[in-house]
Scaffold this motif. Structure first.
Motif, PDB file in Angstrom:
ATOM      1  N   UNK A  33       2.186  58.274  47.074  1.00 52.54           N
ATOM      2  CA  UNK A  33       2.722  58.470  48.417  1.00 52.54           C
ATOM      3  C   UNK A  33       3.118  59.932  48.615  1.00 52.54           C
ATOM      4  N   UNK A  34       3.708  60.527  47.594  1.00 53.56           N
ATOM      5  CA  UNK A  34       4.075  61.938  47.652  1.00 53.56           C
ATOM      6  C   UNK A  34       2.835  62.803  47.891  1.00 53.56           C
ATOM      7  N   UNK A  35       1.738  62.500  47.209  1.00 54.29           N
ATOM      8  CA  UNK A  35       0.517  63.279  47.371  1.00 54.29           C
ATOM      9  C   UNK A  35      -0.079  63.060  48.764  1.00 54.29           C
ATOM     10  N   UNK A  36       0.020  61.831  49.284  1.00 53.51           N
ATOM     11  CA  UNK A  36      -0.448  61.563  50.651  1.00 53.51           C
ATOM     12  C   UNK A  36       0.346  62.390  51.659  1.00 53.51           C
ATOM     13  N   UNK A  37       1.633  62.548  51.410  1.00 48.95           N
ATOM     14  CA  UNK A  37       2.452  63.376  52.294  1.00 48.95           C
ATOM     15  C   UNK A  37       1.978  64.829  52.243  1.00 48.95           C
ATOM     16  N   UNK A  38       1.654  65.303  51.062  1.00 50.31           N
ATOM     17  CA  UNK A  38       1.136  66.676  50.923  1.00 50.31           C
ATOM     18  C   UNK A  38      -0.219  66.817  51.620  1.00 50.31           C
ATOM     19  N   UNK A  39      -1.068  65.788  51.502  1.00 51.36           N
ATOM     20  CA  UNK A  39      -2.353  65.803  52.206  1.00 51.36           C
ATOM     21  C   UNK A  39      -2.133  65.864  53.712  1.00 51.36           C
ATOM     22  N   UNK A  40      -1.231  65.032  54.207  1.00 52.40           N
ATOM     23  CA  UNK A  40      -0.941  65.006  55.645  1.00 52.40           C
ATOM     24  C   UNK A  40      -0.518  66.390  56.123  1.00 52.40           C
ATOM     25  N   UNK A  41       0.366  67.033  55.388  1.00 51.80           N
ATOM     26  CA  UNK A  41       0.826  68.377  55.767  1.00 51.80           C
ATOM     27  C   UNK A  41      -0.321  69.376  55.744  1.00 51.80           C
ATOM     28  N   UNK A  42      -1.219  69.226  54.785  1.00 50.05           N
ATOM     29  CA  UNK A  42      -2.378  70.128  54.710  1.00 50.05           C
ATOM     30  C   UNK A  42      -3.261  69.995  55.948  1.00 50.05           C
ATOM     31  N   UNK A  43      -3.241  68.802  56.565  1.00 49.38           N
ATOM     32  CA  UNK A  43      -4.014  68.555  57.779  1.00 49.38           C
ATOM     33  C   UNK A  43      -3.149  68.668  59.035  1.00 49.38           C
ATOM     34  N   UNK A  44      -1.955  69.249  58.890  1.00 47.97           N
ATOM     35  CA  UNK A  44      -1.027  69.436  60.007  1.00 47.97           C
ATOM     36  C   UNK A  44      -0.675  68.118  60.689  1.00 47.97           C
ATOM     37  N   UNK A  45      -0.398  67.108  59.866  1.00 42.61           N
ATOM     38  CA  UNK A  45      -0.030  65.784  60.364  1.00 42.61           C
ATOM     39  C   UNK A  45       1.255  65.342  59.674  1.00 42.61           C
ATOM     40  N   UNK A  46       1.948  64.414  60.310  1.00 43.96           N
ATOM     41  CA  UNK A  46       3.063  63.761  59.626  1.00 43.96           C
ATOM     42  C   UNK A  46       2.473  62.667  58.737  1.00 43.96           C
ATOM     43  N   UNK A  47       3.237  62.219  57.778  1.00 44.81           N
ATOM     44  CA  UNK A  47       2.768  61.126  56.932  1.00 44.81           C
ATOM     45  C   UNK A  47       2.528  59.877  57.762  1.00 44.81           C
ATOM     46  N   UNK A  48       3.395  59.598  58.724  1.00 44.40           N
ATOM     47  CA  UNK A  48       3.216  58.399  59.544  1.00 44.40           C
ATOM     48  C   UNK A  48       1.928  58.484  60.370  1.00 44.40           C
TER      49      UNK A  48
END
Length: 82
Positions: free
Chosen positions: A57-72
């Motif tokens: 989940x932590x890595x998904x959050x980092x991925x989301x940020x890399x794509x300028x998105x929130x985790x949700x």
């Protein structure tokens, strides 16, 4: 001893990998570009996109940020994608 993945888990990992590949292409990034944003290497991104690894989940959050998105938003779009 590691537990074997279920078929459902394997399908999920492959679908998530395709989604990450889709987002990367949508943002006009190479695997190396994404890896640099994550402080990782392109080989790990490649394994992730092929569904060979399951991100935390932590890595998904980092991925989301890399794509300028929130985790949700990352999760919501993934659920609606494809």
């Amino acid at each position: 001893m590691a537990l074997a993945k279920t078929r459902e888990a394997i399908r999920f990992d492959k679908r998530l990998g395709r989604y990450i590949c889709y987002l990367r292409a949508k943002h006009d990034m190479t695997q190396s570009d994404l890896a640099a944003r994550l402080g990782n290497n392109f080989q790990n991104i490649s394994r992730l996109e092929r569904g060979e690894t399951t991100p935390t989940l932590f890595y998904c959050e980092r991925l989301a940020k890399a794509f300028d998105m929130s985790l949700s938003d990352f999760v919501k779009e993934f659920e609606e994608w494809e």
